[in-house]
Write a protein that holds these residues in place. Structure first.
Motif, mmCIF file in Angstrom:
data_model
loop_
_atom_site.group_PDB
_atom_site.id
_atom_site.type_symbol
_atom_site.label_atom_id
_atom_site.label_comp_id
_atom_site.label_asym_id
_atom_site.label_seq_id
_atom_site.Cartn_x
_atom_site.Cartn_y
_atom_site.Cartn_z
ATOM 1 N N UNK A 13 0.837 -1.202 0.000
ATOM 2 C CA UNK A 13 0.000 0.000 0.000
ATOM 3 C C UNK A 13 0.871 1.251 0.000
ATOM 4 N N UNK A 14 2.059 1.179 0.622
ATOM 5 C CA UNK A 14 3.001 2.302 0.574
ATOM 6 C C UNK A 14 3.509 2.504 -0.848
ATOM 7 N N UNK A 15 3.792 1.402 -1.535
ATOM 8 C CA UNK A 15 4.232 1.480 -2.934
ATOM 9 C C UNK A 15 3.153 2.120 -3.797
ATOM 10 N N UNK A 16 1.902 1.716 -3.587
ATOM 11 C CA UNK A 16 0.796 2.290 -4.363
ATOM 12 C C UNK A 16 0.712 3.795 -4.146
ATOM 13 N N UNK A 17 0.822 4.214 -2.890
ATOM 14 C CA UNK A 17 0.722 5.647 -2.581
ATOM 15 C C UNK A 17 1.869 6.441 -3.182
#
Length: 412
Positions: free
Chosen positions: A188-192
């Motif tokens: 989810x950090x990568x997506x953000x």
């Protein structure tokens, strides 16, 4: 230390209300990984069957049917986008609750206990990404998909573990759960950070304020859902409008939900919310997303295109080989260097099975694939690659776990 048993509120069931009784039984079943995994698998098979019939165009029409009232100001949102941005936000909310639980009461509350799954999860993200980049090097826009093979599907992986390793020791299941939760947090950090094309500051600020207000009320142990539901929905809405994928809001809200033990031993807000939302996530949100994402053509020419596409091959290699090498190699290196310890009742052969199982990327891999590749044909090949890799990883893990079941039976 073993995690203390999680308290769950007991619903009152009236004998003259059979719908309540059966509804409660269904909800309890949906809180188990096996049932949720079977429903998701059934939805996937249904999508594949529909997409390979003469009515394939109606499946595409369903995916692309637009539901975007102008007054919402969300741009062009079709059914598939609502599933990935809306329904998966609930799935990631549950992931946020699990992460909060791990930090408060589980493996992540102690640095020494947390080191093994955290290092394994981190290596299990880095190695697949590197393998993907090596295999797909030279293909146009290939680098956009480097994160596709980095994710592990919690529901699918735990379902396979429950079915194939019925005598699974609790520490191994805790290792897999913690690994998958940390993996989801990284994803989810990568997506953000890497899949936000256009950032709108004003909606983002409003969304952050609403989510922060949710967190403040949770810290004060306010318990009314009539306050939290509007805050959560509005927080999701403004994060979606900001250009950041709304699943980020789901994780943030889940992590901010209060899991502090109460003096009178009432269920915490996190327990109550998990109890209410997990059946909805497992029985509706994730299966609908899988159904709307997994429908790809499986003709000889279409499968040939997958195995002739280095991007798709990079996804398969990253999930099947990269995840195993990363998770198992990361865990082994951490123990060898003294950064972590192999806990009681954990064995390297079983860790190897979990490392293979980590290659089941499914839900989050499909989500990142849709964000990375907007070309429909490329996304279809990537989706097929994720399905193939998930099947191969599940099969390899099943072989390992079934052998361990027989070995443990002989020892017993």
């Amino acid at each position: 230390m073993p995690r203390p048993p999680t308290r769950r509120p007991v619903a009152t069931v009236w004998p003259f209300r059979p719908t309540v009784r059966y509804g409660g039984q269904v909800a309890r079943a949906l809180r188990t990984e096996t049932v949720g995994g079977i429903i998701m698998l059934t939805a996937t098979v249904a999508a594949l069957v529909w997409a390979n019939t003469p009515w394939e165009s109606s499946y595409t029409d369903l995916q692309t049917y637009e539901i975007s009232p102008h007054w919402l100001h969300l741009g062009h949102m079709d059914v598939q986008h609502w599933a990935s941005g809306g329904l998966l936000a609930v799935f990631f909310y549950i992931a946020g609750l699990e992460l909060r639980e791990e930090l408060a009461h589980g493996e992540l509350r102690d640095v020494r206990d947390a080191a093994l799954p955290v290092i394994a999860a981190t290596a299990g993200v880095v190695v697949p990404a590197l393998i993907f980049l090596v295999v797909s090097a030279g293909e146009p826009d290939a680098a956009r998909g480097w994160a596709v093979p980095t994710a592990t599907d919690i529901a699918f992986a735990l379902a396979v573990l429950a079915v194939t390793f019925s005598t699974c020791p609790a520490p191994l299941r805790a290792f897999l759960l913690t690994l998958a939760v940390v993996d989801d947090l990284i994803a989810i950090t990568i997506i953000a950070l890497f899949y936000t094309d256009e950032l709108r500051v004003a909606p983002l600020v409003i969304g952050v304020v609403l989510i922060a207000a949710y967190g403040v009320l949770q810290s004060r142990d306010v318990r009314s859902p009539w306050i939290y539901v509007p805050l959560a929905v509005l927080g999701w809405y403004f994060v979606q409008r900001s250009g950041i994928h709304a699943t980020v809001a789901g994780v943030a809200l889940g992590m901010l939900t209060n899991s502090k033990e109460t003096p009178d031993e009432r269920p915490t807000n996190a327990e109550r919310t998990d109890h209410a939302l997990r059946p909805f996530s497992a029985g509706f949100c994730v299966p609908v997303f899988a159904f709307l994402s997994a429908g790809v053509g499986l003709s000889a020419s279409q499968l040939g295109a997958v195995f002739g596409d280095r991007v798709a091959l990079g996804v398969i290699a990253g999930l099947v080989i990269g995840k195993f090498v990363g998770v198992f190699g990361g865990a082994w290196t951490a123990v060898r260097l003294g950064l972590a310890t192999l806990g009681e009742d954990l064995y390297w052969r079983e860790i190897a099975g979990v490392a293979m199982l980590a290659g089941v990327g499914f839900t989050v891999s499909l989500l990142i694939g849709g964000l990375a590749y907007t070309d429909p044909s490329q996304f279809e090949r990537v989706t097929t690659a994720v399905l193939i890799a998930s099947i191969l990883a599940s099969a390899a893990a099943t072989v390992v776990f079934r052998r361990r079941v027989r070995q443990r039976a002989r020892l017993d």
